[in-house]
Design a protein around this motif. Structure first.
Motif, PDB file in Angstrom:
ATOM      1  N   ALA A 243       0.588  -2.892  11.041  1.00 17.88           N
ATOM      2  CA  ALA A 243      -0.242  -2.596   9.872  1.00 17.88           C
ATOM      3  C   ALA A 243      -1.257  -3.711   9.644  1.00 17.88           C
ATOM      4  O   ALA A 243      -2.424  -3.447   9.334  1.00 17.88           O
ATOM      5  N   ALA A 244      -0.832  -4.967   9.797  1.00 20.09           N
ATOM      6  CA  ALA A 244      -1.755  -6.091   9.644  1.00 20.09           C
ATOM      7  C   ALA A 244      -2.865  -6.027  10.691  1.00 20.09           C
ATOM      8  O   ALA A 244      -4.038  -6.261  10.369  1.00 20.09           O
ATOM      9  N   ASP A 245      -2.517  -5.696  11.922  1.00 20.08           N
ATOM     10  CA  ASP A 245      -3.530  -5.564  12.979  1.00 20.08           C
ATOM     11  C   ASP A 245      -4.527  -4.455  12.646  1.00 20.08           C
ATOM     12  O   ASP A 245      -5.734  -4.615  12.831  1.00 20.08           O
ATOM     13  N   CYS A 246      -4.011  -3.324  12.162  1.00 20.47           N
ATOM     14  CA  CYS A 246      -4.887  -2.201  11.807  1.00 20.47           C
ATOM     15  C   CYS A 246      -5.817  -2.569  10.653  1.00 20.47           C
ATOM     16  O   CYS A 246      -7.008  -2.235  10.677  1.00 20.47           O
ATOM     17  N   LEU A 247      -5.280  -3.236   9.647  1.00 19.48           N
ATOM     18  CA  LEU A 247      -6.108  -3.656   8.521  1.00 19.48           C
ATOM     19  C   LEU A 247      -7.174  -4.654   8.967  1.00 19.48           C
ATOM     20  O   LEU A 247      -8.341  -4.568   8.551  1.00 19.48           O
TER      21      LEU A 247
ATOM     22  N   VAL B 125       0.847  -1.196   0.000  1.00 16.39           N
ATOM     23  CA  VAL B 125       0.000   0.000   0.000  1.00 16.39           C
ATOM     24  C   VAL B 125       0.880   1.242   0.000  1.00 16.39           C
ATOM     25  O   VAL B 125       2.031   1.205   0.440  1.00 16.39           O
ATOM     26  N   THR B 126       0.317   2.334  -0.465  1.00 20.30           N
ATOM     27  CA  THR B 126       0.993   3.622  -0.424  1.00 20.30           C
ATOM     28  C   THR B 126       0.273   4.481   0.602  1.00 20.30           C
ATOM     29  O   THR B 126      -0.951   4.632   0.541  1.00 20.30           O
ATOM     30  N   ILE B 127       1.017   5.010   1.561  1.00 20.04           N
ATOM     31  CA  ILE B 127       0.437   5.840   2.623  1.00 20.04           C
ATOM     32  C   ILE B 127       1.197   7.152   2.708  1.00 20.04           C
ATOM     33  O   ILE B 127       2.315   7.274   2.200  1.00 20.04           O
ATOM     34  N   SER B 128       0.599   8.117   3.381  1.00 15.33           N
ATOM     35  CA  SER B 128       1.259   9.413   3.551  1.00 15.33           C
ATOM     36  C   SER B 128       2.437   9.281   4.520  1.00 15.33           C
ATOM     37  O   SER B 128       2.507   8.341   5.323  1.00 15.33           O
TER      38      SER B 128
END
Length: 64
Positions: A31-35, A6-9
């Motif tokens: 990131a996996a937990d957040c997704l 993914v591309t994030i700020s």
């Protein structure tokens, strides 16, 4: 496990790195937990909307 790119700020990247460090997690793990939690919240939200729409439709059909 599957890989996702993914591309994030830059601001979000910094925030995620801070959170990961605070929780002794890797950035990837956080990131996996957040997704995961975000996906479950989205499903729950959509389910609530669908239930609401069904209730409204049922009430309309009950009204003469």
């Amino acid at each position: 496990m599957a890989r996702v790119e993914v591309t994030i700020s830059e601001d979000l990247r910094i925030l995620l790195e801070e959170l990961a460090a605070e929780n002794s997690q890797t950035l990837s793990s956080l990131a996996a937990d957040c997704l995961r939690s975000g996906a479950y919240l989205e499903v729950e939200h959509r389910n609530k909307v669908e239930v609401f729409r069904k209730l409204v439709k049922a009430r309309r059909s009950d009204t003469p």
